[in-house]
Write an enzyme that holds these catalytic residues in place. Structure first.
Site, PDB file in Angstrom:
ATOM      1  N   LYS A   1      -1.578  -3.632  -0.423  1.00  0.00           N
ATOM      2  CA  LYS A   1      -1.134  -3.944   0.930  1.00  0.00           C
ATOM      3  C   LYS A   1      -1.561  -5.333   1.402  1.00  0.00           C
ATOM      4  O   LYS A   1      -0.939  -5.892   2.317  1.00  0.00           O
ATOM      5  CB  LYS A   1      -1.624  -2.873   1.904  1.00  0.00           C
TER       6      LYS A   1
ATOM      7  N   LYS B   1      -9.963  -4.235   2.338  1.00  0.00           N
ATOM      8  CA  LYS B   1      -8.990  -3.182   2.054  1.00  0.00           C
ATOM      9  C   LYS B   1      -9.450  -2.297   0.903  1.00  0.00           C
ATOM     10  O   LYS B   1      -9.911  -2.773  -0.129  1.00  0.00           O
ATOM     11  CB  LYS B   1      -7.636  -3.805   1.688  1.00  0.00           C
TER      12      LYS B   1
ATOM     13  N   SER C   1      -3.896   0.948  -2.982  1.00  0.00           N
ATOM     14  CA  SER C   1      -3.538   0.387  -1.673  1.00  0.00           C
ATOM     15  C   SER C   1      -4.067  -1.015  -1.414  1.00  0.00           C
ATOM     16  O   SER C   1      -3.739  -1.617  -0.389  1.00  0.00           O
ATOM     17  CB  SER C   1      -4.022   1.313  -0.554  1.00  0.00           C
TER      18      SER C   1
ATOM     19  N   SER D   1      -4.440   2.466   6.407  1.00  0.00           N
ATOM     20  CA  SER D   1      -3.801   2.315   5.101  1.00  0.00           C
ATOM     21  C   SER D   1      -2.466   3.065   5.062  1.00  0.00           C
ATOM     22  O   SER D   1      -2.117   3.699   4.070  1.00  0.00           O
ATOM     23  CB  SER D   1      -4.708   2.810   3.969  1.00  0.00           C
TER      24      SER D   1
END
Length: 436
Positions: A70, A256, A67, A131
């Protein structure tokens, strides 16, 4: 992010209790030496401002990023808003597939309904804080019409930044197995996004520096989503280093996480201390299966190492004379040389094992002003740019991007005027030159 730990809240409570007995971020003396190592497949630390690399461990290896993907997708959202192609309060309709994905029990998401509308800001925040994979895909469809076309935009952006080791097959970082027939054309059913730690750091740096407002979102520990819908929820940030979280660390305000079986536990973080911001990347932290906080422990160690072992210091003042080039020869000048000085001060990151005396300076003259004999052509005005000086640090870590070396340079200016010598002076010099 794939949810793999049903009992994370309970485990987090146990770890919190243990952290009160054993300091999680205690840094041993040997870790401040050359033997320091991050327990992960790859790790990197850079100065967000200059791009100076402070720590490098396998940063060129292309690995799964889950993720963390992203940050690429959400950079493009910020870019669309900045260019006026999208507004934060624009409403987005949810496709059937995105709605189905949003309630997948194994995936990190917020519930999205086809009968409700969500703003760009709603989905943007949920993609960062929770997320949310479905939110990211909905934004991708809004911008490009389809996720596949959005992936092409992602690839183009990475290429524009000079990143060549990326393999991007979707906007979220999920394994393709969750996307069924909606996978990127030509990709395999079990493909995932792959990128090096260096590539991740480049993306994160552009995101933070180009759109610093993103830090207001990434620094949010908790936030409600869908207050106007039938299924509002409280989002809890997966970044456990934020204030009030289990691995809280002062100065951390992003960025993140990412987790899949292939990528392991990953985290790109950012922190400020004493007015300096660094970006850290930890890919596939060791022992994540038995320690869900491993990526945050290793990030904390890396952040401590960076600030404890590196310091930004001024190595050349403004209006200073450079020992390597105090004066420059002048062709046809009334004076045969002109003194030069720096336009701005030069500040560089120095490791604790170095001193200012270890820094050397590389000078060059302005090619538009020099003759074939490497002299400046008279006349020369006071304050005119006659060249550059660059501070060269003895470490071999270098910078995250090639253009970042410009941060170690400043112009050299003529500190006095030099008029052109008249024809009689030039003739006399020519005669003297014959006899010499």
């Amino acid at each position: 992010m794939k949810k793999k730990h049903r009992f994370l809240p309970l485990l987090a409570g146990i770890l919190f209790f243990l952290s009160s007995v054993v300091p999680i971020f205690s840094v041993q003396a040997d870790e401040l030496s050359g033997d320091f190592k991050v327990e992960a497949k790859a790790a990197l630390s850079i100065d967000a401002d200059t791009g100076k690399v402070l720590y490098d461990q396998n940063s060129d290896d292309a690995l799964g990023i889950a993720s963390i993907t992203k940050i690429i997708s959400l950079y493009l959202v910020e870019k669309e808003v900045a260019e006026g192609k999208l507004a934060w309060d624009d409403e987005i309709e949810i496709s059937d597939f995105v709605a189905q994905l949003s309630v997948h029990p194994e995936l990190s998401n917020v519930p999205l309904e086809t009968t409700s509308k969500y703003t760009v800001k709603d989905l943007f925040d949920s993609a960062f804080i929770q997320s949310s994979n479905a939110s990211t895909m909905a934004l991708a469809e809004k911008i490009a019409g389809s996720e596949a076309d959005f992936v092409d935009l992602m690839k183009k952006q990475l290429e524009d930044w000079g990143i060549k080791d990326a393999k991007i097959v979707n906007s979220t970082g999920l394994n393709n197995v969750y996307l069924g027939e909606h996978i990127y054309p030509g990709s395999k059913t079990d493909d995932e996004n792959i990128l090096s730690a260096k590539g991740v750091a480049i993306v994160a740096r552009h995101l933070i520096n180009d759109y610093p407002d993103v830090l207001e979102v990434t620094a949010t520990p908790k936030q409600e989503f869908g207050s106007h819908t039938f299924s509002p929820i409280e989002m809890v940030n997966w970044n456990w280093m934020l204030p009030g979280m289990l691995y809280e660390k002062a100065g951390v305000d992003g960025l993140k996480t990412g987790t899949t079986d292939l990528a392991g536990a990953c985290f790109v973080g950012t922190m400020t201390k004493d007015g300096q911001r660094i970006i850290t990347v930890v890919l596939n932290a060791t022992n994540h299966e038995t320690d869900p906080g491993a990526r945050f422990v290793e990030t904390g160690r890396l952040m401590d190492y960076s600030f404890d072992n590196w310091k930004k210091e001024e190595v050349l003042a403004k209006d200073a004379t450079v020992p390597e080039l105090k004066t420059v020869p002048v062709h046809q000048g009334k004076e045969l040389t002109v003194p030069v000085q720096t336009e701005e001060a030069l500040t560089v990151w120095l490791h604790s094992s170095m001193t200012k005396d270890d820094v050397t300076f590389k000078t060059s003259l302005n090619s538009k002003r020099i003759t074939d004999d490497n002299e400046l052509q008279a006349p020369i005005e006071k304050g005119v740019n006659v060249g550059t000086v660059q501070a060269v640090s003895p470490d071999k870590l270098g910078f995250i991007e090639e253009s970042d070396t410009d941060t170690t340079k400043t112009a050299l200016l003529a500190s006095q005027e030099v008029k052109k010598a008249n024809i009689f002076v030039q003739a006399w010099r020519a005669v003297k030159g014959l006899f010499n």
